[in-house]
Structures are given as structure tokens and as C-alpha cells.
Design an enzyme around this catalytic site. Structure first.
Site, PDB file in Angstrom:
ATOM      1  N   GLY A 184       0.360  -1.191   0.521  1.00 56.65           N
ATOM      2  CA  GLY A 184      -0.270  -0.117  -0.110  1.00 56.65           C
ATOM      3  C   GLY A 184       1.100   1.146  -0.112  1.00 56.65           C
ATOM      4  O   GLY A 184       1.660   1.603  -0.945  1.00 56.65           O
ATOM      5  N   SER A 200       6.734  -4.182  -2.044  1.00 57.82           N
ATOM      6  CA  SER A 200       5.929  -2.532  -2.473  1.00 57.82           C
ATOM      7  C   SER A 200       6.495  -1.696  -0.808  1.00 57.82           C
ATOM      8  O   SER A 200       7.340  -1.740  -0.343  1.00 57.82           O
ATOM      9  CB  SER A 200       4.857  -2.800  -3.429  1.00 57.82           C
ATOM     10  OG  SER A 200       4.133  -1.411  -3.635  1.00 57.82           O
ATOM     11  N   TRP A 201       5.494  -1.333  -0.790  1.00 63.44           N
ATOM     12  CA  TRP A 201       5.439  -0.401   0.696  1.00 63.44           C
ATOM     13  C   TRP A 201       5.577  -1.189   1.427  1.00 63.44           C
ATOM     14  O   TRP A 201       6.102  -0.656   2.630  1.00 63.44           O
ATOM     15  CB  TRP A 201       4.222   0.424   0.952  1.00 63.44           C
ATOM     16  CG  TRP A 201       3.834   0.477   2.429  1.00 63.44           C
ATOM     17  CD1 TRP A 201       3.690  -0.136   3.121  1.00 63.44           C
ATOM     18  CD2 TRP A 201       4.480   1.893   2.998  1.00 63.44           C
ATOM     19  NE1 TRP A 201       3.393   0.509   4.074  1.00 63.44           N
ATOM     20  CE2 TRP A 201       4.397   1.960   4.209  1.00 63.44           C
ATOM     21  CE3 TRP A 201       5.413   2.571   2.062  1.00 63.44           C
ATOM     22  CZ2 TRP A 201       4.386   2.541   5.094  1.00 63.44           C
ATOM     23  CZ3 TRP A 201       5.376   3.603   3.375  1.00 63.44           C
ATOM     24  CH2 TRP A 201       5.356   3.615   4.558  1.00 63.44           C
ATOM     25  N   ASP A 215       8.416  -4.537 -13.836  1.00 61.42           N
ATOM     26  CA  ASP A 215       6.966  -3.236 -13.150  1.00 61.42           C
ATOM     27  C   ASP A 215       7.481  -2.058 -13.150  1.00 61.42           C
ATOM     28  O   ASP A 215       8.680  -1.317 -13.424  1.00 61.42           O
ATOM     29  CB  ASP A 215       8.206  -3.642 -11.588  1.00 61.42           C
ATOM     30  CG  ASP A 215       6.998  -3.247 -10.493  1.00 61.42           C
ATOM     31  OD1 ASP A 215       6.413  -2.065 -10.511  1.00 61.42           O
ATOM     32  OD2 ASP A 215       7.676  -3.043  -9.134  1.00 61.42           O
ATOM     33  N   HIS A 232       4.875  -5.560 -11.046  1.00 65.09           N
ATOM     34  CA  HIS A 232       4.621  -5.809  -9.579  1.00 65.09           C
ATOM     35  C   HIS A 232       4.437  -6.697  -8.972  1.00 65.09           C
ATOM     36  O   HIS A 232       4.471  -6.720  -7.655  1.00 65.09           O
ATOM     37  CB  HIS A 232       4.022  -4.260  -9.659  1.00 65.09           C
ATOM     38  CG  HIS A 232       4.493  -3.443  -8.015  1.00 65.09           C
ATOM     39  ND1 HIS A 232       5.155  -3.434  -7.333  1.00 65.09           N
ATOM     40  CD2 HIS A 232       3.012  -3.859  -6.804  1.00 65.09           C
ATOM     41  CE1 HIS A 232       5.370  -2.697  -6.429  1.00 65.09           C
ATOM     42  NE2 HIS A 232       4.275  -2.883  -6.326  1.00 65.09           N
TER      43      HIS A 232
END
Length: 327
Positions: A54, A121-122, A277, A305
Site C-alpha cells: 500500500g 512494494s510499500w 514492474d 509488480h
């Protein structure tokens, strides 16, 4: 320096079998916030904490399947305002530093001395920030889709860059924003996602979430997580994500993660990056590899991604198997 491994389409490992949580609960972490967590796998297994993306995402059963449940004690939690944590979609006292404190509260509550930290990711951002802040509590790091929350990355995805690869999806992303506000899309969305009117929030959240969903996989929009179509999830996801990005991830300076990479030198690390990505382009992972050459770096040439793309699954499963042997 380790040379980067480039993963092709030879035999690939798959996810481990589905497994159920053996414990779950909420813990108060300050203010009105209570975070939901669950434990899976082996009760006396090697501990790891799995950080969702996120910011604004949530844990899901697939995240448990990157670790061998017969050997690992997996801990997953919904970050502030996310998933089953309460209150939903709250931006109050919701910063990177608060989340790091929450990880420490959870570690202490569960009696864990050190653990493997896994995030994509986050989740990779938060894993790096946590490891830099508490290196003595991190036995190993397994990262995917590296995201350093720099203006360079944010401009690429939310202003100009990915828009040239996905002009059709970008047009949908721009639709709720008047032309005179499109010069700063994050700010324009932030105003709408923090509106007191739920209707305004919902319209913006649907477009924000669709943009990410449409660009996350080389398999196309059909790979978009179904939760992106649920308005309550989309509002929490978009509000929290935009809140963090409008505030530069709450880091004290641009490039804070790379500026503090020396704290990671003694921590075994694995970095997995999809060549194509678009959400978190390989440039950030390459910068991390250059600054942290001790980590094993693997490029998956036929992946974007999404964590569930076959080459990414294979690389991550091999990484967690190798991390198990760290002592």
C-alpha cells in the site's frame, strides 16, 4: 559484490500449501488504533513478520504461502486503518514511525527476540525503515518490488512516466480531476480522499485503486486483486496511500532509506524485482543493490509488480528457504 541473478522461465517453485491461522487478536497501539494480527504455521517455528503493501492494503491468505508452514512461525498484521484493524481508513496518528512502533509492540507481545522481515512494494519500504531503526531485531530481510518513496518514484507513477505506457488507464485515472488540477495529481486526489463527503471519497478511491490495479501485472487488468472492487477497501487503500505519499512517506529527508543503508550491512538480505514492474520500477531496487551490495539481488525478467507472478513466487520462495538457514 554479488552479481545479480536473472530469473528466466526454467523450473519454478510454487506457493506453499494454504494454511490457517492458529491465533489472532487485536492489540491497542495508541489513540483509537487497534491493530489486527494473526499467527500461522508452526507455533515453535522460526519467526518472521510479513508486511503488506500500500500503504493502505491488508493481509490476505496468499501472503502466508511464501513461507514453509512446517518450519516458520508467521506473523501478519493489518497496519493502522487497514483491513481488520480499527478504526478503518483512519489517518489520525498514521505515519511510518507509528507503524515501526507497532511492529515493535507486536514483537514484544509475542516474545520474539529477532525475526525475518518480509515485505513487498510499500512493505519493502516499511521493512527497510524498520531494519534501519531496529537492526538488532532483524535476522534477515526478504524484499520485493523495492519502493523508496522518493519524489522521482512518485512523479513516475502519479504524474508522468507510467502514463506513457498506459494512456488508456491514465485517462481513467485523470477523469475525476479537472484539467487545471492535473499538474499535481497526488495533491488533487488528497483533497478528494480527505473530503468529509463519502461520495467524493468513493469516486476518487475507485479511480485511484483502478489505476494501480490496471498497471500492477504483465498479465493485464484481470490480475487486479478483487478487493480493489470493494468500495470500503478502496477508500481505506486510497486514503492511506495518498496520505503517505502527500507527506513523502513521513521521512525526514529525501532519500532517507538509502542515506541510512549502512545500518543494514550485517543483515542478510534478498531482493526480488520484476524487470517490467511499472508501479515500483527497477531503478529503485538497483539503487538499493548498489548501496547494499551484500544483499542477493534477483531480477525476474518476465514479471511486473504483482507478488503472484510465477517468476516472483519462485524467487521469493527460494529466498525464504535460504533465509530459514540464517542463524
Amino acid at each position: 559484490m554479488l552479481s545479480p541473478v536473472v530469473s528466466g522461465a526454467a523450473y519454478r517453485r510454487g506457493l506453499f500449501p494454504e494454511n490457517q491461522a492458529f491465533a489472532s487478536d487485536w492489540i491497542p497501539v495508541g489513540g483509537d488504533h487497534e491493530i489486527f494480527y494473526e499467527e500461522c504455521g508452526r507455533r515453535d517455528g522460526k519467526p518472521c513478520v510479513i508486511l503488506h503493501g500500500g500503504p493502505g492494503g491488508a493481509i490476505n491468505p496468499t501472503m502466508r504461502r511464501f513461507f514453509d508452514p512446517s518450519r516458520w512461525r508467521m506473523v501478519l498484521f493489518d497496519q493502522r486503518g487497514c483491513g481488520r484493524s480499527r478504526p478503518n481508513a483512519s489517518l489520525e496518528d498514521n505515519t511510518t514511525w507509528a507503524l515501526i512502533e507497532d511492529i515493535e509492540r507486536l514483537r514484544e507481545r509475542l516474545g520474539v527476540e529477532k525475526w525475518c522481515v518480509f515485505g513487498g512494494s510499500w512493505g519493502s519500504t516499511l521493512a527497510l525503515a524498520y531494519a534501519i531503526t531496529h537492526p538488532e531485531r532483524v535476522e534477515s530481510l526478504v524484499l520485493r518490488g523495492v519502493f523508496l518513496v522518493t519524489q522521482r518514484e512518485l512523479r513516475w507513477f502519479y504524474q508522468e512516466g507510467a502514463s506513457m505506457l498506459f494512456p488508456d488507464a491514465w485517462e481513467r485515472f485523470c477523469a475525476p480531476i479537472p484539467p487545471d488540477e492535473q499538474g499535481d495529481m497526488i495533491s488533487a486526489y488528497h483533497r478528494r480522499l480527505t473530503s468529509p463527503e463519502r461520495r467524493v471519497q468513493a469516486e476518487a478511491a475507485a479511480a485511484w485503486s483502478q489505476w494501480e490495479g490496471d498497471t500492477m501485472s504483465i498479465r493485464g487488468p484481470e490480475a487486479r486483486p478483487s478487493k480493489f472492487n470493494e468500495i470500503d477497501f478502496a477508500i481505506a487503500f486510497a486514503r492511506i496511500e495518498c496520505h503517505y505519499f502527500a507527506n513523502g512517506g513521513f521521512f525526514p529527508e529525501e532519500g532517507w532509506l538509502l542515506n541510512n543503508v549502512d545500518k543494514l550491512r550485517s543483515i542478510p538480505g534478498w531482493v526480488v524485482q520484476g524487470r517490467f514492474d511499472v508501479v515500483t520500477p527497477m531503478d529503485a531496487a538497483w539503487r538499493l543493490k548498489t548501496a547494499w551490495p551484500q544483499a542477493r539481488f534477483e531480477i525476474v525478467w518476465d514479471a511486473g509488480h504483482a507478488s503472484t507472478e510465477p517468476g516472483v513466487v519462485d524467487a521469493l520462495v527460494r529466498a525464504t528457504d535460504q533465509a530459514y538457514r540464517v542463524s
